[in-house]
Write a protein that holds these residues in place. Structure first.
Motif, PDB file in Angstrom:
ATOM      1  N   PHE A  23      36.738  22.171  -3.439  1.00 33.06           N
ATOM      2  CA  PHE A  23      37.267  22.415  -2.095  1.00 33.06           C
ATOM      3  C   PHE A  23      38.465  21.504  -1.828  1.00 33.06           C
ATOM      4  O   PHE A  23      39.510  21.953  -1.362  1.00 33.06           O
ATOM      5  N   ARG A  24      38.326  20.221  -2.134  1.00 32.37           N
ATOM      6  CA  ARG A  24      39.397  19.282  -1.867  1.00 32.37           C
ATOM      7  C   ARG A  24      40.654  19.640  -2.647  1.00 32.37           C
ATOM      8  O   ARG A  24      41.771  19.541  -2.135  1.00 32.37           O
ATOM      9  N   LYS A  25      40.503  20.067  -3.891  1.00 31.77           N
ATOM     10  CA  LYS A  25      41.672  20.407  -4.692  1.00 31.77           C
ATOM     11  C   LYS A  25      42.415  21.609  -4.120  1.00 31.77           C
ATOM     12  O   LYS A  25      43.649  21.628  -4.060  1.00 31.77           O
ATOM     13  N   LEU A  26      41.659  22.620  -3.687  1.00 35.58           N
ATOM     14  CA  LEU A  26      42.313  23.794  -3.121  1.00 35.58           C
ATOM     15  C   LEU A  26      42.909  23.469  -1.758  1.00 35.58           C
ATOM     16  O   LEU A  26      43.953  24.007  -1.383  1.00 35.58           O
ATOM     17  N   PHE A  27      42.253  22.595  -1.013  1.00 41.43           N
ATOM     18  CA  PHE A  27      42.798  22.134   0.268  1.00 41.43           C
ATOM     19  C   PHE A  27      44.177  21.517   0.043  1.00 41.43           C
ATOM     20  O   PHE A  27      45.144  21.814   0.748  1.00 41.43           O
ATOM     21  N   ARG A  28      44.298  20.642  -0.946  1.00 39.08           N
ATOM     22  CA  ARG A  28      45.571  20.000  -1.233  1.00 39.08           C
ATOM     23  C   ARG A  28      46.607  21.001  -1.724  1.00 39.08           C
ATOM     24  O   ARG A  28      47.799  20.877  -1.413  1.00 39.08           O
ATOM     25  N   TYR A 221      44.596  21.459  19.137  1.00 35.99           N
ATOM     26  CA  TYR A 221      46.023  21.721  19.312  1.00 35.99           C
ATOM     27  C   TYR A 221      46.753  21.312  18.030  1.00 35.99           C
ATOM     28  O   TYR A 221      46.846  20.130  17.712  1.00 35.99           O
ATOM     29  N   TYR A 222      47.246  22.301  17.284  1.00 40.86           N
ATOM     30  CA  TYR A 222      47.866  22.073  15.986  1.00 40.86           C
ATOM     31  C   TYR A 222      49.390  22.170  16.070  1.00 40.86           C
ATOM     32  O   TYR A 222      49.928  22.931  16.870  1.00 40.86           O
ATOM     33  N   HIS A 223      50.057  21.437  15.170  1.00 41.16           N
ATOM     34  CA  HIS A 223      51.496  21.588  14.952  1.00 41.16           C
ATOM     35  C   HIS A 223      51.727  21.855  13.467  1.00 41.16           C
ATOM     36  O   HIS A 223      50.772  21.865  12.678  1.00 41.16           O
ATOM     37  N   PHE A 224      52.950  22.073  13.062  1.00 39.24           N
ATOM     38  CA  PHE A 224      53.211  22.469  11.688  1.00 39.24           C
ATOM     39  C   PHE A 224      52.786  21.417  10.671  1.00 39.24           C
ATOM     40  O   PHE A 224      52.590  21.733   9.503  1.00 39.24           O
ATOM     41  N   ASP A 225      52.656  20.159  11.083  1.00 36.14           N
ATOM     42  CA  ASP A 225      52.233  19.124  10.148  1.00 36.14           C
ATOM     43  C   ASP A 225      50.771  18.732  10.349  1.00 36.14           C
ATOM     44  O   ASP A 225      50.332  17.682   9.892  1.00 36.14           O
ATOM     45  N   SER A 226      50.004  19.568  11.037  1.00 39.82           N
ATOM     46  CA  SER A 226      48.602  19.271  11.321  1.00 39.82           C
ATOM     47  C   SER A 226      47.673  19.909  10.300  1.00 39.82           C
ATOM     48  O   SER A 226      47.957  20.992   9.784  1.00 39.82           O
ATOM     49  N   THR A 227      46.559  19.248  10.025  1.00 42.10           N
ATOM     50  CA  THR A 227      45.496  19.819   9.219  1.00 42.10           C
ATOM     51  C   THR A 227      44.158  19.506   9.875  1.00 42.10           C
ATOM     52  O   THR A 227      44.052  18.573  10.677  1.00 42.10           O
ATOM     53  N   LEU A 228      43.152  20.270   9.528  1.00 40.22           N
ATOM     54  CA  LEU A 228      41.778  20.004   9.960  1.00 40.22           C
ATOM     55  C   LEU A 228      40.956  19.742   8.714  1.00 40.22           C
ATOM     56  O   LEU A 228      40.865  20.598   7.832  1.00 40.22           O
ATOM     57  N   GLY A 229      40.390  18.550   8.597  1.00 41.10           N
ATOM     58  CA  GLY A 229      39.678  18.148   7.395  1.00 41.10           C
ATOM     59  C   GLY A 229      38.440  18.971   7.112  1.00 41.10           C
ATOM     60  O   GLY A 229      37.908  19.684   7.970  1.00 41.10           O
ATOM     61  N   ILE A 230      37.947  18.864   5.892  1.00 39.90           N
ATOM     62  CA  ILE A 230      36.760  19.592   5.437  1.00 39.90           C
ATOM     63  C   ILE A 230      35.540  19.075   6.192  1.00 39.90           C
ATOM     64  O   ILE A 230      35.283  17.868   6.225  1.00 39.90           O
ATOM     65  N   PHE A 254      42.901  29.276   6.717  1.00 40.54           N
ATOM     66  CA  PHE A 254      41.525  28.822   6.915  1.00 40.54           C
ATOM     67  C   PHE A 254      40.800  28.911   5.584  1.00 40.54           C
ATOM     68  O   PHE A 254      40.895  29.925   4.887  1.00 40.54           O
ATOM     69  N   LEU A 255      40.104  27.845   5.222  1.00 41.95           N
ATOM     70  CA  LEU A 255      39.323  27.818   3.985  1.00 41.95           C
ATOM     71  C   LEU A 255      37.845  27.818   4.326  1.00 41.95           C
ATOM     72  O   LEU A 255      37.367  26.959   5.074  1.00 41.95           O
ATOM     73  N   LEU A 256      37.107  28.779   3.775  1.00 38.97           N
ATOM     74  CA  LEU A 256      35.667  28.886   3.987  1.00 38.97           C
ATOM     75  C   LEU A 256      34.973  28.670   2.651  1.00 38.97           C
ATOM     76  O   LEU A 256      35.166  29.442   1.708  1.00 38.97           O
ATOM     77  N   VAL A 289      41.151  23.619   7.688  1.00 37.26           N
ATOM     78  CA  VAL A 289      42.471  24.231   7.902  1.00 37.26           C
ATOM     79  C   VAL A 289      43.505  23.328   7.237  1.00 37.26           C
ATOM     80  O   VAL A 289      43.843  22.271   7.776  1.00 37.26           O
ATOM     81  N   PRO A 290      44.005  23.697   6.045  1.00 37.34           N
ATOM     82  CA  PRO A 290      44.956  22.834   5.348  1.00 37.34           C
ATOM     83  C   PRO A 290      46.410  23.005   5.763  1.00 37.34           C
ATOM     84  O   PRO A 290      47.243  22.159   5.452  1.00 37.34           O
ATOM     85  N   ARG A 291      46.709  24.113   6.456  1.00 37.02           N
ATOM     86  CA  ARG A 291      48.126  24.378   6.706  1.00 37.02           C
ATOM     87  C   ARG A 291      48.326  25.258   7.927  1.00 37.02           C
ATOM     88  O   ARG A 291      47.594  26.233   8.143  1.00 37.02           O
ATOM     89  N   VAL A 292      49.307  24.915   8.762  1.00 31.72           N
ATOM     90  CA  VAL A 292      49.785  25.771   9.848  1.00 31.72           C
ATOM     91  C   VAL A 292      51.149  26.281   9.420  1.00 31.72           C
ATOM     92  O   VAL A 292      51.980  25.533   8.908  1.00 31.72           O
ATOM     93  N   LEU A 293      51.394  27.574   9.623  1.00 32.33           N
ATOM     94  CA  LEU A 293      52.586  28.226   9.093  1.00 32.33           C
ATOM     95  C   LEU A 293      53.423  28.841  10.208  1.00 32.33           C
ATOM     96  O   LEU A 293      52.878  29.303  11.216  1.00 32.33           O
ATOM     97  N   PRO A 294      54.739  28.894  10.034  1.00 27.36           N
ATOM     98  CA  PRO A 294      55.558  29.670  10.971  1.00 27.36           C
ATOM     99  C   PRO A 294      55.137  31.134  10.926  1.00 27.36           C
ATOM    100  O   PRO A 294      54.568  31.593   9.935  1.00 27.36           O
ATOM    101  N   ASP A 295      55.409  31.853  11.983  1.00 27.34           N
ATOM    102  CA  ASP A 295      55.066  33.264  12.050  1.00 27.34           C
ATOM    103  C   ASP A 295      55.559  33.994  10.802  1.00 27.34           C
ATOM    104  O   ASP A 295      56.720  33.870  10.411  1.00 27.34           O
TER     105      ASP A 295
END
Length: 389
Positions: A23-28, A221-230, A254-256, A289-295
């Motif tokens: 999980f951690r490897k794919l998160f990165r 509240y996320y921004h483009f440089d935000s992540t949510l840890g496992i 989103f990673l499940l 959540v490893p990544r927030v992306l532009p539309d």
């Protein structure tokens, strides 16, 4: 094609390496991914689903989910700004029983209300937020009023200091989660918003969970440089009820995963208006959540947010009008951000909180927790997004 194979191949290799934290490897991998390249080729896109199939190499996992169409009337759905349940596009994933993904069931324009509520109303006191650890209640009394002019002219003055709303990372509703003890309690309770409770109850009912009660909510509240840890959401006292997740604004990955971190997760896009339901077996799975992306369409805002809220609303709607001025502030904020709302039922019917030692009740409700928002530019250090880990 070579890059696509490399990206997908890396995930496959990750899943079979013994003793590795897959999980951690794919998160990165996704944290460092580049939008517009083959890096995102393995991410399921439910909005592109056709005949029950999503986009991406893992699309074979996608199945249609059956909803309880007759359990929610069209009138009640409309009151919450939702399409009739018969028109919802709901999916599941093989190997993840209890997971339901509903691709934007909101009526055109109605997301405006929910975005405005998350930024303007739910952020107000007495609700607790991450800024409370560093500022007085008077300073955080009305984040919207203090921030709206900054956001309205955001594009004109890009070097201005960030507004308080842009520094906001989380807000809790209803039963507050104690970051130190990792438990909910009734010691600090704020009234749960009636409109969000109604929306949540309609979605839960449509998914087969009659009698769901919205008792606690966390706004992230996320921004483009935000992540949510496992992490795993396990602190609720009743795990038989689902976890509901609502997304608004920019898209995210989103990673499940599984019960253990050595199981490689499945990656999927969350777009504005999407709803996820985690129940049953999937209720206690690792996710992140490893990544927030532009539309993904290349626009500054998702297209589903372009249509305004209708001028005429149902007389008993829980949705309220949104002025042009208010939406200008919301739209400015969402150009570089997304908001996620998770709603939970904490207690089973007729269940009470267990008695806690007196010393635990005295601890600071904003104490640091384990699962946090990783935001490179945040002036509020290591602000947590989600309590459970």
């Amino acid at each position: 094609m070579g890059k696509m194979a490399a990206a997908v191949g890396s995930a496959v290799t990750l899943a079979v390496e013994p003793g590795e934290d897959a999980f951690r490897k794919l998160f990165r991998f996704y944290r460092q991914s580049r939008p517009g390249t083959a890096d995102l080729g393995g991410v399921i896109d439910f909005s592109a689903a056709h005949a029950g199939r999503g986009a991406g190499p893992s699309a074979h996992k996608v199945v249609r989910s059956q909803l309880s169409v007759s359990s929610v009337s069209e009138h009640n759905a409309h009151r919450a700004g939702l399409q009739p349940v018969s028109k919802w596009q709901a999916y599941g994933l093989e190997g993840y029983p209890g997971f339901i993904f509903i691709s934007n069931p909101f009526l055109p324009g109605y997301q405006w209300h929910w975005v405005k509520q998350c930024l303007k109303l739910y952020s107000q006191k007495p609700n607790v937020c991450n800024l409370d650890k560093h500022m007085t209640k008077e300073e955080t009394q009305d984040l919207w009023e203090q921030s709206k002019e900054f956001l309205r002219y955001k594009d004109v003055n890009k070097r201005r200091p960030r507004s308080l709303l842009e520094k906001l990372r989380w807000v809790t509703l209803g039963y507050h989660y104690n970051w130190d003890t990792k438990k909910y309690s009734a010691d600090h309770y704020t009234p749960f918003p009636s409109d969000l409770a109604f929306l949540s109850e309609q979605v839960a009912t449509a998914c087969g969970f009659q009698g769901f009660q919205a008792e606690a909510g966390i706004l992230n509240y996320y921004h483009f440089d935000s992540t949510l840890g496992i992490h795993v959401d396990k602190s609720e006292l009743d795990h038989s009820k689902p976890l509901l997740s609502f997304s608004f604004g920019q898209s995210a990955i989103f990673l499940l995963g599984g019960l253990k971190r050595d199981e490689a997760p499945t990656a999927m896009f969350m777009h504005s208006g999407d709803i996820m339901v985690m129940s049953g077996f999937s209720r206690l799975l690792n996710h992140a959540v490893p990544r927030v992306l532009p539309d993904l369409t290349g626009e500054s805002l998702p297209r589903c947010l372009e249509a305004p809220l209708p001028a005429v609303l149902p007389t008993d709607a829980v949705v309220e009008p949104c002025s042009v001025e208010d939406w200008q502030v919301c739209a400015s904020y969402l150009k570089t951000a997304r908001v996620n709302v998770t709603v939970r039922q904490v207690l089973a019917t007729d269940q009470n909180f267990p008695l806690e030692p007196v010393e635990e009740k005295k601890r600071d409700i904003t104490t640091e927790g384990c699962c946090h928002l990783d935001d490179k530019n945040s002036q509020v250090k290591r602000a947590r997004l989600n309590p459970d880990n």
